[in-house]
Design an enzyme around this catalytic site. Sequence first.
Site, PDB file in Angstrom:
ATOM      1  N   SER A  28       0.841  -1.215   0.000  1.00  0.00           N
ATOM      2  CA  SER A  28       0.000   0.000   0.000  1.00  0.00           C
ATOM      3  C   SER A  28       0.866   1.251   0.000  1.00  0.00           C
ATOM      4  CB  SER A  28      -0.876   0.032   1.259  1.00  0.00           C
ATOM      5  OG  SER A  28      -1.855  -0.959   1.198  1.00  0.00           O
ATOM      6  N   ARG A  64       1.565   4.322  -3.033  1.00  0.00           N
ATOM      7  CA  ARG A  64       1.427   5.761  -2.753  1.00  0.00           C
ATOM      8  C   ARG A  64       2.742   6.493  -2.991  1.00  0.00           C
ATOM      9  NH1 ARG A  64      -2.310   2.746  -0.449  1.00  0.00           N
ATOM     10  NH2 ARG A  64      -4.311   3.618   0.214  1.00  0.00           N
ATOM     11  N   ARG A  96     -13.936  -6.761 -10.689  1.00  0.00           N
ATOM     12  CA  ARG A  96     -14.155  -6.164  -9.364  1.00  0.00           C
ATOM     13  C   ARG A  96     -14.991  -4.876  -9.458  1.00  0.00           C
ATOM     14  NH1 ARG A  96      -8.538  -6.196  -6.219  1.00  0.00           N
ATOM     15  NH2 ARG A  96      -9.921  -5.549  -4.522  1.00  0.00           N
ATOM     16  N   SER A 135     -13.067   1.758   2.988  1.00  0.00           N
ATOM     17  CA  SER A 135     -12.107   1.382   1.953  1.00  0.00           C
ATOM     18  C   SER A 135     -11.085   2.496   1.755  1.00  0.00           C
ATOM     19  CB  SER A 135     -12.839   1.118   0.629  1.00  0.00           C
ATOM     20  OG  SER A 135     -11.912   1.177  -0.446  1.00  0.00           O
ATOM     21  N   GLN A 164      -8.979   2.538  -0.547  1.00  0.00           N
ATOM     22  CA  GLN A 164      -8.856   2.822  -1.987  1.00  0.00           C
ATOM     23  C   GLN A 164      -9.863   3.886  -2.394  1.00  0.00           C
ATOM     24  OE1 GLN A 164      -9.080  -1.000  -3.908  1.00  0.00           O
ATOM     25  NE2 GLN A 164      -7.120  -1.684  -3.067  1.00  0.00           N
ATOM     26  N   ASP A 183      -6.775  -7.862   4.791  1.00  0.00           N
ATOM     27  CA  ASP A 183      -5.951  -8.679   3.893  1.00  0.00           C
ATOM     28  C   ASP A 183      -5.372  -9.912   4.597  1.00  0.00           C
ATOM     29  OD1 ASP A 183      -6.457  -6.919   1.850  1.00  0.00           O
ATOM     30  OD2 ASP A 183      -4.590  -5.807   2.087  1.00  0.00           O
ATOM     31  N   LYS A 243     -12.472  -8.935  -3.220  1.00  0.00           N
ATOM     32  CA  LYS A 243     -11.024  -8.716  -3.311  1.00  0.00           C
ATOM     33  C   LYS A 243     -10.519  -9.354  -4.610  1.00  0.00           C
ATOM     34  CE  LYS A 243     -10.531  -6.365   0.425  1.00  0.00           C
ATOM     35  NZ  LYS A 243     -10.128  -4.962   0.348  1.00  0.00           N
TER      36      LYS A 243
HETATM   37  C1  S3P Z   1      -5.505  -1.104   0.012  1.00  0.00           C
HETATM   38  C2  S3P Z   1      -6.728  -1.092   0.614  1.00  0.00           C
HETATM   39  C3  S3P Z   1      -7.519  -2.298   0.896  1.00  0.00           C
HETATM   40  C4  S3P Z   1      -6.682  -3.563   0.800  1.00  0.00           C
HETATM   41  C5  S3P Z   1      -5.786  -3.563  -0.403  1.00  0.00           C
HETATM   42  C6  S3P Z   1      -4.860  -2.363  -0.368  1.00  0.00           C
HETATM   43  C7  S3P Z   1      -4.811   0.179  -0.222  1.00  0.00           C
HETATM   44  O1  S3P Z   1      -8.568  -2.370  -0.026  1.00  0.00           O
HETATM   45  O2  S3P Z   1      -7.495  -4.699   0.795  1.00  0.00           O
HETATM   46  O3  S3P Z   1      -5.019  -4.745  -0.448  1.00  0.00           O
HETATM   47  O4  S3P Z   1      -3.591   0.161  -0.491  1.00  0.00           O
HETATM   48  O5  S3P Z   1      -5.458   1.222  -0.136  1.00  0.00           O
HETATM   49  P1  S3P Z   1      -9.940  -1.542   0.205  1.00  0.00           P
HETATM   50  O6  S3P Z   1      -9.592  -0.130   0.259  1.00  0.00           O
HETATM   51  O7  S3P Z   1     -10.812  -1.841  -0.972  1.00  0.00           O
HETATM   52  O8  S3P Z   1     -10.490  -2.089   1.478  1.00  0.00           O
END
Ligand code: S3P
Length: 432
Positions: free
Chosen positions: A23, A27, A122, A167, A169, A313, A340
Amino acid sequence: MRLFVTPAAAPLRGELSPPGDKSISHRALIFSGLAEGQSRIEGLLESGDTNATRRAMEQLGARFERAGDALLATGIGSDGLQAPDGVLDMGNSGTAMRLLAGVLAGQPFTSVLSGDASLNSRPMGRIIRPLEQMGARIEAETGGRAPLRIQGSDALHGIDYESPVASAQVKSCVLLAGLFARGRSSVSEPRLSRDHTERMLPHFGVTLESGPALDGGQALRGAPVTVPADPSSAAFLAAAALLVPGSDVLLHGVGLNPTRDAFFRVVRAMGGRLDILDRRESGGEPVGDLRVRHSPDLVGVDVPGEWIPAMIDEVPILLALAARAHGVTRIREAEELRVKESDRIAVMARGLSAMGVDLTEYPDGIDVTGGDSSHAVVASSHDHRCAMSFAVLGLVSEGGVTIEGAEYIDTSYPGFRADLAGLGAELRTEGS
Ligand code: S3P
């Protein structure tokens, strides 16, 4: 690729640094690519997923070059992005697609984001809705799936977005679009998801208020980034050490952000011998070293629903531990697992059942009763974390385990086999 895991004949022993956090690496690549000037990134994860983000940022004009163990990024500056010369291929990575969609929504050109079969199945409606409210136009396949054709706009306007899902993301997508919008944007979510975006944006010079909220039009300035080891990858090694008799393993510099550490909390509640040593801060994130020892008396637990976002995760590997614990482990409020890289509840239930594990599936979770497990041929179903979870359980299952589609492990942890083998496990692959 098929991966054959043999039951461990000896304890796992040794120490290592798990790979960089996925993650945080995404970024680091996006923010440094958008920034003015140079950024030096240490500890970056190089894997299928993060390579997709890096390639996309290069198509938009950023440059990255090796400098010893580090990566040197030369950013484009917030208003310097160039229209990509073709489809941006996000591979298997939901984070790459959803975060970059936020950036691209605010550009005065059209871009197309696509991925592999897993990613293109997805749900993307969760980012399409807020981005359209901000003024972007997005064409998607039926059911809000990728490929996404994003007609960006340099006249986005900020929104206060109430996300229906916890989330990171979605949250990060809206915040990134907000950087290119007029006015202020904020995001609220039902439970706090990982907060790496909120921690890292200020490091690149962005003023962020609690909410989180930010004003559009802020430029990012290049900054050095140190990426901690990924707790989600460390979890597989920790679980292997907990399960294999006589093991004693030390994992260096593992991220312990409270929005990510619930797996380690659950392990301790199960009676796992996991000690956190030398807690410290690195690159704006809490980290520590984990000493993990064989724990023959693991007990099943009810996982609190409010902990799920901080271990979303890690649920697959927790199920592997639960399969060998005394009693029942109950997971609920985890319906996000169904969207996922695979439907992780269904894929884990199928694989674990094939290995002889007693379980009951629920729409939002699963109950696993611990006991013995034995050899089966199981499918990764395009999912790196399911593949690695089966591999770890195979270390203590009669006859081991065979995993089909093990190449997906490379999306987050290309060194997984080598790291486990370095600790003393036996793994063999066939095919590519
Ligand atoms: C992530 C957020 C999570 C996680 C993914 C990485 C991220 O997903 O499951 O592996 O880096 O922001 P969600 O934001 O959909 O929960």
